[in-house]
Enzyme design. Structure first.
Site, PDB file in Angstrom:
ATOM      1  N   ARG A  36      38.481  38.329  52.939  1.00 33.50           N
ATOM      2  CA  ARG A  36      39.291  37.141  53.068  1.00 33.50           C
ATOM      3  C   ARG A  36      39.537  36.650  54.372  1.00 33.50           C
ATOM      4  O   ARG A  36      39.726  35.543  54.769  1.00 33.50           O
ATOM      5  CB  ARG A  36      40.653  37.551  52.545  1.00 33.50           C
ATOM      6  CG  ARG A  36      40.873  37.756  50.937  1.00 33.50           C
ATOM      7  CD  ARG A  36      42.010  37.936  50.588  1.00 33.50           C
ATOM      8  NE  ARG A  36      42.094  37.783  48.988  1.00 33.50           N
ATOM      9  CZ  ARG A  36      42.755  38.614  48.070  1.00 33.50           C
ATOM     10  NH1 ARG A  36      43.627  39.268  48.623  1.00 33.50           N
ATOM     11  NH2 ARG A  36      42.978  38.060  46.864  1.00 33.50           N
ATOM     12  N   LYS A 197      42.286  42.284  27.889  1.00 33.76           N
ATOM     13  CA  LYS A 197      43.230  41.671  26.758  1.00 33.76           C
ATOM     14  C   LYS A 197      42.903  40.272  26.475  1.00 33.76           C
ATOM     15  O   LYS A 197      42.722  39.337  27.635  1.00 33.76           O
ATOM     16  CB  LYS A 197      44.600  41.869  27.445  1.00 33.76           C
ATOM     17  CG  LYS A 197      45.020  43.358  27.562  1.00 33.76           C
ATOM     18  CD  LYS A 197      46.624  43.596  27.593  1.00 33.76           C
ATOM     19  CE  LYS A 197      47.384  44.389  28.284  1.00 33.76           C
ATOM     20  NZ  LYS A 197      48.437  44.362  28.778  1.00 33.76           N
ATOM     21  N   GLY A 373      44.104  35.488  40.471  1.00 37.93           N
ATOM     22  CA  GLY A 373      45.053  34.958  39.621  1.00 37.93           C
ATOM     23  C   GLY A 373      44.931  33.407  39.778  1.00 37.93           C
ATOM     24  O   GLY A 373      45.224  32.640  38.931  1.00 37.93           O
TER      25      GLY A 373
END
Ligand code: ADP
Ligand code: MG
Length: 393
Positions: A36, A197, A373
């Site tokens: 990063r 999921k 995200g």
């Protein structure tokens, strides 16, 4: 791109507040992965060359509004000095008189790193007063923290209400590569969605289904789709409250004339463990005490072919429990296929990125998103608040 970028503004002599994502993994004071920090270098170097006075701000971990010495950005200033080959000044506070005094010492091309912005409780609350305090330090705002752009915090969103804000070079690349793939992909356009999921990924599946030609489903979530088709999955992870949604998505794909690929075989084990005895079974042959932990070899072959023959491929979510060697083959097969695509390949999602890096194939992808995200929300078609707050052209 619709938003202004670093290329559109004059920065010489200006104090530029740059929000970066230096939220790196630490082991004590040791940085275990500096990806990063490296990703922010182009923006920092560009600003240095153009003679800006550079103020860098980032969060690190979750100090929850407290000063947590173990989450200080000091070790990152050191690493950044090595990477830049020049001094990086450090400010123990990120706002107030002390911070302002440090900023005022900067000459053109100098770099100052502020302490962890989440040491202030107003950061995550997007407190207006705190945002105004940050803004007092600078003349301009550059957001290069794509990984934090899905959060409306004081340094990712609030500050842009007080200073003219533009996208940094990393932010620009993230938005333009993924934006172009979604808006005008070269076809066939395939998406591979996996991970644990269905519930995490319904929005991304819905958004991508409208745009792609092919949708490949793998990982734990494939079980719920198979259950929706009436298969018995034993002890596999199945979200029974999502079977209906899975059924609707299958119908939707059919109505829209999209190819929806589901596993035809699975790697089955009797325990969720690295050394669990495993076998390959067809989808109609899962025993009551077995669980599916990877896609099977036939499925891997089918998926590889669907990927290699595409011209644009987006991948989010591993095909199996790739952290365990025994259940990593499906994920590796997809990673290998992506590396062979003659076209655009994009990987978003923390675990998928880790899998591609582990397979040593990162260099062969067009784009590896730095935002887990944030990239998921972008692929869902959502507006990221940290992007929305920037100036339009
Ligand atoms: P990403 O971070 O790329 O978005 P996710 O976080 O959605 O991916 O999912 C990754 C996780 O899904 C991994 O930890 C992996 O072990 C798990 N997973 C994949 N396949 C299965 C499966 N068949 N059963 C249980 N967990 C699975
Ligand atoms: Mg993940």
């Amino acid at each position: 791109m619709e938003k202004k970028t670093l290329r559109d503004i004059e920065v010489r002599g200006k104090r530029v507040f740059v929000r970066v994502d230096f939220n790196v993994p630490l082991d004590g004071e040791k940085i275990t992965d500096d990806t990063r920090i490296r990703a922010a270098l182009p923006t920092i170097q560009e600003l240095r060359q153009k003679g800006a006075r550079i103020i860098l701000a980032s969060h690190l971990g979750r100090p929850k509004g407290q000063v947590v010495p173990g989450l200080s950005l000091r070790p990152i200033a050191k690493r950044l000095e090595e990477l830049l080959g020049g001094p990086v000044f450090f400010s123990e506070d990120s706002v107030g008189a002390g911070a302002l005094a440090n900023v005022m010492k900067l000459r053109e091309g100098d770099v100052l790193l502020l302490e962890n912005v989440r040491f202030h409780s107003g950061e995550e609350k997007n407190d207006r007063e705190l945002a105004a305090e940050f803004a007092k330090l600078a003349d301009l705002y550059v957001n290069d923290a794509f990984g934090a752009a899905h959060r409306a915090h004081a340094t990712t969103e609030g500050i842009a209400h007080f200073l003219p804000g533009v996208a940094g070079l990393l932010m620009e690349r993230e938005l333009s590569v993924m934006g172009a793939a979604l808006a005008h992909p070269e076809r066939p356009f395939a998406a591979i969605i996996g991970g644990a999921k269905v519930s995490d990924k319904i929005a991304v599946i819905e958004n991508l289904l409208a745009k792609v030609d092919r949708l490949l489903i793998g990982g734990g979530m494939a079980n719920t789709f198979l259950a929706a088709q009436g298969y018995a999955l034993g002890k596999s992870l199945v979200e029974s409250d999502r079977i209906q949604v899975a059924r609707e998505l299958i119908d939707q794909a059919r109505t829209m004339g999209k190819e929806l690929l589901l596993p035809v075989d699975l790697v089955l084990a009797t325990a969720f463990a690295p050394d669990a005895p495993a076998r390959i079974g067809e989808i109609d042959d899962v025993k009551a005490d077995e669980m599916a932990l990877d896609i099977g070899p036939k499925t891997s072959q089918l998926y590889a072919k669907a990927v290699i023959t595409a011209k644009t491929v987006i991948w989010n979510g591993p095909m199996g429990v790739f952290e365990m060697e025994r259940f990593a083959a499906g994920t590796n097969a997809v990673a290998q296929a992506m590396a062979e695509v003659q076209g655009t390949t994009i990987i978003g999602g923390g675990d998928s990125v880790a899998a591609v890096e582990k397979a040593g194939l990162a260099e062969r992808m067009t784009h590896i998103s730095t935002g887990g995200g944030a990239s998921l929300e972008f692929l869902e078609g959502k507006t990221l608040p940290g992007v929305a707050a920037l100036q339009s052209r």
